[in-house]
Write a protein that holds these residues in place. Structure first.
Motif, short mmCIF file in Angstrom:
data_model
loop_
_atom_site.label_atom_id
_atom_site.label_comp_id
_atom_site.label_asym_id
_atom_site.label_seq_id
_atom_site.Cartn_x
_atom_site.Cartn_y
_atom_site.Cartn_z
N ASN A 162 2.33 1.42 4.29
CA ASN A 162 1.28 2.40 4.54
C ASN A 162 -0.12 1.81 4.51
O ASN A 162 -1.01 2.26 5.23
CB ASN A 162 1.37 3.54 3.53
N ALA A 197 -8.75 0.63 6.65
CA ALA A 197 -7.42 1.08 6.26
C ALA A 197 -6.52 1.13 7.48
O ALA A 197 -6.90 1.64 8.52
CB ALA A 197 -7.51 2.46 5.60
N TYR A 213 -2.48 4.58 11.21
CA TYR A 213 -2.61 4.70 9.76
C TYR A 213 -2.05 6.04 9.29
O TYR A 213 -2.41 7.09 9.81
CB TYR A 213 -4.08 4.59 9.35
N SER A 214 -1.16 5.98 8.33
CA SER A 214 -0.67 7.17 7.64
C SER A 214 -0.71 6.86 6.15
O SER A 214 0.06 6.02 5.67
CB SER A 214 0.76 7.52 8.08
N HIS A 215 -1.61 7.50 5.43
CA HIS A 215 -1.80 7.14 4.03
C HIS A 215 -0.64 7.61 3.16
O HIS A 215 -0.43 7.08 2.06
CB HIS A 215 -3.12 7.71 3.50
N VAL A 216 0.12 8.60 3.64
CA VAL A 216 1.34 9.03 2.96
C VAL A 216 2.46 9.14 3.99
O VAL A 216 2.22 9.15 5.19
CB VAL A 216 1.15 10.38 2.24
N GLY A 243 0.79 -1.23 0.00
CA GLY A 243 0.00 0.00 0.00
C GLY A 243 0.82 1.27 0.00
O GLY A 243 0.59 2.15 0.81
N ARG A 244 1.78 1.39 -0.92
CA ARG A 244 2.59 2.60 -1.12
C ARG A 244 3.61 2.77 0.01
O ARG A 244 3.55 3.71 0.80
CB ARG A 244 1.74 3.86 -1.23
N SER A 250 -2.17 2.09 2.00
CA SER A 250 -3.04 3.09 1.38
C SER A 250 -4.05 2.48 0.42
O SER A 250 -5.14 3.02 0.24
CB SER A 250 -2.20 4.12 0.62
N GLN A 251 -3.70 1.37 -0.21
CA GLN A 251 -4.60 0.76 -1.17
C GLN A 251 -4.93 -0.68 -0.78
O GLN A 251 -5.25 -1.51 -1.63
CB GLN A 251 -3.98 0.79 -2.57
N SER A 295 -2.02 0.92 8.68
CA SER A 295 -0.61 0.75 8.34
C SER A 295 0.00 -0.35 9.20
O SER A 295 -0.53 -0.71 10.25
CB SER A 295 0.15 2.06 8.55
#
Length: 353
Positions: A242, A251, A278-281, A224-225, A244-245, A253
Motif C-alpha cells: 500500500n 505516497a 495509491y490505495s492507503h487501505v 506500508g501496511r 501508506s507509511q 502503492s
C-alpha cells in the motif's frame, strides 16, 4: 474523488486475459459479474451490505459475508454473517460470528476458515509493543484469531495471535493500539498451511496448522501496511504494497513479487506517475493465467490489468456508488478485492450460455 468517466476506460483486446470479472462493491448490496467490455452478465443481490470479500466457489456459488450490528467496537472491514449463495442468490449455507472481519475461505474438505477479533487478556495486552500510545479501544486491545468451522457451524480448529511471542512483533509506527495485529488475509495453501498477512505489523507469514507456529515469515515496514499476498506456482510471493507509511514522497502503492526463500524482488508494478496509483487501505492483486496481473486500487474503485512488461491493457472504474465508505460522507465505489474467471472455469462453465 471525482471521475470523468466510469466503466471500462481502456482495453487492448489482443493482450487482455479473457474472462469475466467479479466486482463486489465494498459495503454494497450487489455483487456484479462483468465481461471485458464492462457489461453486467450476472449479479447477486445480497441479504445485507457486503462486509468485504466475495468470491466464487468451484460450484459457481458465491461465498461472502455481510455486516452485522453486533460485535466488538473494531469495525474495519467487519462482516459478521457468512453466506454461501447459489447462482440465483438463494442461501445454501450461513453462519454468524459478529466478530468476523476481512477474509473468509472455503477449504477442500468443505469447512470454512475466517478471521475474527476478540479482546486480549490484560496480561497479553501488556506485552504488546509499539503503535501510538494511548490509542487502545476503550482500554482494550483486540487480537485476531483464525477459526475453522464445519458446514454445521462447529468450531474444529482455532488459532490466535496471542499464541505468538508477542514481544517479537511490535506494532508498526503510526498505527493505533486497539488491534493486534489487523490480519487481512487467511489464504489456505495446497499443503494445508495458511498464508496470513498482518497490516499493522507489515508482516506476512505461513502458519503450520498442526504445530501452530510460523514456518516462514517476512516483515518490511517499507511495504506500508500490505494486503492480499499470494503464493505463486513458482514459489514467489505476490502482494499489494500500500505504501501508506512510506517515507519517500509522494505516497504511492506498488505491486511486488519476491522470491520467498531469498527475499529478492523478481517483479514490480509501479505507475508511470507514482501518485496516480495509491490505495492507503485495502488493495488486491491476482496473477492471471496468461501471465498478466489484475490489480485492485480499492479506495478509488479501480480495477486494472497489466502485462509482465507493466503495459496497461484493461482499465475499469466501478460505477456502483452504493455505499458510504468509512471516513467519508459521500457514497463510494470502493472494491476490497476482485477476481477474474475464465469462461471455461469450473465457477462459470455452462452458466452464462
Amino acid at each position: 474523488m471525482r471521475y470523468e468517466s466510469l466503466g471500462v476506460l481502456k482495453i487492448v483486446p489482443e493482450k487482455v486475459s479473457s474472462g469475466y470479472t467479479l466486482v463486489p462493491t465494498f459495503r454494497g448490496r450487489v455483487v456484479r459479474l462483468i465481461d471485458i467490455d464492462g457489461t453486467e452478465v450476472h449479479k447477486w443481490d445480497l441479504p445485507g451490505r457486503l462486509g468485504s470479500l466475495a468470491y466464487l466457489l468451484p460450484n459457481g456459488n458465491l461465498l461472502c459475508s455481510t455486516v452485522t450490528d453486533d460485535g466488538p467496537p473494531v469495525r474495519q472491514a467487519k462482516g459478521g454473517h457468512l453466506y454461501e449463495l447459489d447462482w440465483s442468490g438463494g442461501v445454501v449455507w450461513d453462519y454468524v460470528d459478529h466478530s468476523q472481519h476481512h477474509d473468509l475461505r472455503r477449504l477442500p474438505n468443505g469447512n470454512t476458515i475466517y478471521l475474527g477479533w476478540r479482546a486480549m487478556s490484560d496480561t497479553a495486552a501488556a506485552r504488546v509493543r509499539g503503535g501510538i500510545a494511548g490509542m487502545e479501544k476503550e482500554g482494550k486491545i483486540y487480537e485476531d484469531y483464525v477459526r475453522e468451522v464445519s458446514p454445521k457451524g462447529e468450531t474444529v480448529w482455532e488459532w490466535a495471535v496471542s499464541e505468538l511471542e508477542i514481544e517479537r512483533y511490535p506494532l508498526s509506527d503510526g498505527v493505533t493500539r486497539f488491534e493486534f495485529a489487523h490480519a487481512n488475509t487467511c489464504l489456505p495453501l495446497p499443503n494445508g498451511q495458511i498464508l496470513l498477512n498482518f497490516r499493522n505489523l507489515d508482516l506476512m507469514a505461513i502458519l503450520n496448522k498442526e504445530t501452530r507456529e510460523f514456518i516462514w515469515e517476512k516483515r518490511n515496514i517499507m511495504w506500508g501496511r500490505p494486503h492480499d499476498p499470494h503464493l505463486l506456482e513458482n514459489g514467489d510471493i505476490l502482494f499489494f504494497a500500500n505504501g501508506s507509511q512510506d517515507i519517500i514522497a509522494p505516497a504511492r502503492s506498488n505491486i511486488i513479487q519476491f522470491n520467498k526463500e531469498t527475499g529478492e524482488e523478481t517483479w514490480r508494478y509501479e505507475a508511470p506517475m507514482a501518485w496516480t496509483f495509491y490505495s492507503h487501505v485495502m488493495g488486491g492483486v491476482e496473477r492471471l493465467s496468461n501471465g498478466n496481473t489484475l490489480i485492485v486500487e480499492s479506495v478509488s474503485g479501480r480495477i486494472f490489468e497489466v502485462t509482465p512488461d507493466c503495459e496497461l491493457v484493461w482499465d475499469y472504474i466501478n460505477p456502483d456508488f452504493d455505499a458510504i465508505f468509512p471516513s467519508s460522507k459521500e457514497p463510494g465505489n470502493a472494491v476490497f478485492r476482485a477476481f477474474r474467471y475464465a469462461p471455461d472455469s469450473p465457477q462459470l462453465a455452462g452458466r452464462l450460455e
